[in-house]
Design an enzyme around this catalytic site. Sequence first.
Site, mmCIF file in Angstrom:
data_model
loop_
_atom_site.group_PDB
_atom_site.id
_atom_site.type_symbol
_atom_site.label_atom_id
_atom_site.label_comp_id
_atom_site.label_asym_id
_atom_site.label_seq_id
_atom_site.Cartn_x
_atom_site.Cartn_y
_atom_site.Cartn_z
ATOM 1 C CG ASP A 21 71.328 17.847 67.160
ATOM 2 O OD1 ASP A 21 72.171 18.649 67.600
ATOM 3 O OD2 ASP A 21 70.461 18.154 66.324
ATOM 4 N NE ARG B 181 72.143 20.947 65.750
ATOM 5 C CZ ARG B 181 71.557 20.892 64.551
ATOM 6 N NH1 ARG B 181 71.782 21.862 63.677
ATOM 7 N NH2 ARG B 181 70.750 19.900 64.247
#
EC number: 3.5.4.25
Length: 371
Positions: free
Chosen positions: A303, A305
Amino acid sequence: MTRQLDLDPRPESPAPKPLVAVDRAIAELRRGAAVLVRAPGLRVLMLAAEAVGDESLARLQADAGVPPVLAVTGRRAGVLGLTETEDGVFRLSSQSGFDAATIAALTDPCAESNSPLDLSRLDVVKASGAEPACVALAKLSRLLPAAVLAELGGHAPFDVVQVEADDIAAYQTTAARSLVQVSQARVPLEGAENARIVAFRPSDGGIEHLAIVIGEPDPDQPVLARLHSECFTGDLLGSLRCDCGDQLRGAIAEIAQAGSGVLLYLAQEGRGIGLVNKLRAYQLQDAGFDTLDANLQLGFDDDERIYLPAAQMLRLLGIGRVRLLTNNPGKVESLARHGVEVTERVPHVFPSNDHNQGYLRTKATRGGHLF
């Protein structure tokens, strides 16, 4: 006491020069050009590995006067069996040098190769100079996380864009903190007719994040909120490979039913790797990898983000406390880390289908999502 959200646009201030430099470097890399990255006591010319051709590779060596090396993430080096650690960035070099086809085979698991790689001829070293910044710049460009680079001893080409390694490292934080509201309009939605869309832009003119404000949230109370990363395939096309479209429309409906709230639509396609890389990940999933391992094959973290933009948008809207619609405890922790109080995690679960059961199972068993 109920008070209105602050929806008045702020005047845009000039972008800090470091933001502009990184933004220009991103544009250069995406069109296949070289950029000059400066680190303490070091200058390197770099190309994004994804955009390398034999001609640009030869030009890079001619400009630098030394053979180029390849920088990849520890994730990608581990997938190739070149290292036992997946942390950091590694420099790959070869006495025989690299051609474009070899670079593609080393950096892109979806690339078609006519000959097997001879990994025994590679020299692999943990990188600590400019290589990490070069790989980070490739990531910011939404390209594969790999860079071809050569240390520059003499004069730089006169027309090359230059950028500091420290500015690359700080880019996402600096851009998020520079977000300002640039427009807002009433946009009646199906199931939520009393809705407005508010656009926020970083000061370098980069891609906008959006807030969908439904009803009249009271900033003095915890506001029902959803952080939704954009998903072209799920949100717009109704892809069955994920649950993003269901989550988007379901969140709008739930906020409308509650009377008010906000959905932040964040420009973070594919958990932050971009649409093209997400499609590559889908190709790898079709070959048998789960959604997390597909990202790792490409050299990304599971991930990529960050949630500082979301926290900044909430602050600009005057919201300090939220009831968060999410199955991901990581979002709760991230908002709290950035100064937004999450008073409650509100589950946000939708039925699976034959195409996304494995995806949802992986999010639960490996991603820590709560269903």
